[in-house]
Design an enzyme around this catalytic site. Structure first.
Site: not given
Length: 398
Positions: A79-81, A83
């Site tokens: 997921r947003s890791a 980014k």
């Protein structure tokens, strides 16, 4: 619970915390890795490869015999890791003089100037200050992944606040902002640059745009209701985030629902999409090694950032009330920084959590690269209890 892998002398508390995550905090399949001063000191994994095959009775799932085990090569969506890994690409381009962080985004991407966005700088995009965390009309999963609809929609979107004056987490739109900016500046895709210039040279098992040949390594994720420690995720700020997300009209809900309906993260088409905000897939070992290489030289002599770029990665560009997450957050150029919303190892740390549990970061003062991935996606947005237990154990070991 049988845990595989190794820990170096002195890092046994990390193993103990990892075991406890399965016994007490509801993990089903997970891995954690740590590098210190460029050398791997923790590399652990355990549980089932597929969260929905683990059959945890507490989550109301039926037992399904012996599930396939998590192995040394199992990868998961983080997921947003994603980014934090994706942010290395524009910073690497900046390091090479190919991308000016102080230039208007419109100087690379003229269509982006529409709707009063002509003054938005590249650094505003990286620090969640661009003012376009949501879309007036959400995209379908197919549109989100087609490489055209997302950039077109975010270029046409009017800002929700005066760009550069405030910040708010660009949960989904970050994908299209970052990918199109890199494409316009270089003519190459962000996922392609990551693969060719970072992952392959460093030996990282991490992809933004999963190749079909690697699909067999990826386990299935599932939402779970993990047991919580007393008081975990029950502070007033956390309730505010939940309340805001439950309100369909809130900017919080609209930011996360820029893809509507939310995509099936086990869908091969979604995993193959280049979505640098949310769809990165990799191992904990890759995340730890990546962050170790952002702050120094790893075992085989490779390094990503110069010292000046490392310092830039940890430099605060946004701080204070987050218009989307409704808590106090701190961001550098592409990285979430240590703070109440996302406690890392120390104030020097920079990295990124993934909603539901995953976490990865670097700490240049301690010489640490850290990565944790899980297939049991809890309700946490940033400070997941399992990831935080591992960080506390690492701090005690140091």
């Amino acid at each position: 619970m049988e845990i595989q892998g190794v820990v170096a002398d002195g890092f046994e508390p990390v193993r103990e915390a990892f075991v406890r995550n399965f016994e007490v905090l509801g993990d089903r399949g997970a891995a954690v890795a740590v590098y210190r001063d460029g050398r791997k000191v923790v590399d652990l994994w355990g549980g089932a490869r597929d969260a929905d095959a683990a059959g945890a009775p507490a989550a109301g799932l039926p037992a399904a015999g012996a599930p396939a085990p998590w192995t040394a090569g199992t990868a998961q969506i983080v997921r947003s890791a994603t980014k934090g890994v994706a942010a290395a690409v524009p910073l690497l381009l900046h390091q090479r003089g190919l991308l000016d962080l102080d230039a208007p985004v419109g100087s690379y991407w003229p269509e982006f100037k529409a709707g009063g966005k002509e003054r938005i700088l590249v650094r505003d995009v990286l620090a969640h200050r661009a003012g376009v965390p949501a879309l007036d009309r959400g995209l379908t999963p197919a549109q989100a992944a087609d490489g055209v609809s997302g950039p077109r929609a975010v270029a046409a979107q009017r800002p929700f606040w005066e760009p550069g004056t405030e910040h708010g987490y660009h949960a989904q739109t970050y994908s299209w902002l970052l990918s199109e900016l890199v494409l316009r500046a270089t003519g190459r895709t962000l996922g392609g640059i990551l693969s060719e210039e970072l992952a392959e040279p460093l030996g990282l098992e991490f992809w933004i745009g999963l190749p079909e040949a690697e699909a067999h390594r990826v386990g299935r994720v599932a939402a779970v209701e993990a047991p919580q420690r007393a008081g975990a995720l029950r502070t007033r700020p956390r309730r505010n985030v939940s309340e805001a997300y439950a309100d369909p009209a809130s900017l919080t809900r609209r930011a996360f629902a820029a893809i509507d309906p939310l995509p099936d993260e086990n869908d091969p088409a979604y995993r193959a999409a280049e979505l640098p905000a949310s769809a990165g897939i990799g191992t904990a070992r890759a995340l730890a090694r990546f962050y170790a290489a952002t702050i120094g030289v790893v075992e085989d002599g490779a390094r990503i950032f110069t010292p000046a770029t490392t310092a830039l990665a940890g430099r605060e560009l946004s701080a204070g009330a987050d218009r989307v997450l409704v808590v106090h957050t701190r961001f550098g150029p592409g990285y979430m920084l240590h703070g109440p919303a996302s406690p890392l190892l120390s104030p020097a740390s920079f990295g990124h959590p993934g909603r539901g549990g995953s976490l990865a970061f670097a700490d240049p003062e301690a010489g640490i690269g850290f990565g944790y991935v899980t297939n049991a996606l809890a309700a946490s947005v940033t400070a997941d209890p399992r990831a935080q237990a591992l960080v506390r154990a690492l701090r005690s070991a140091l």
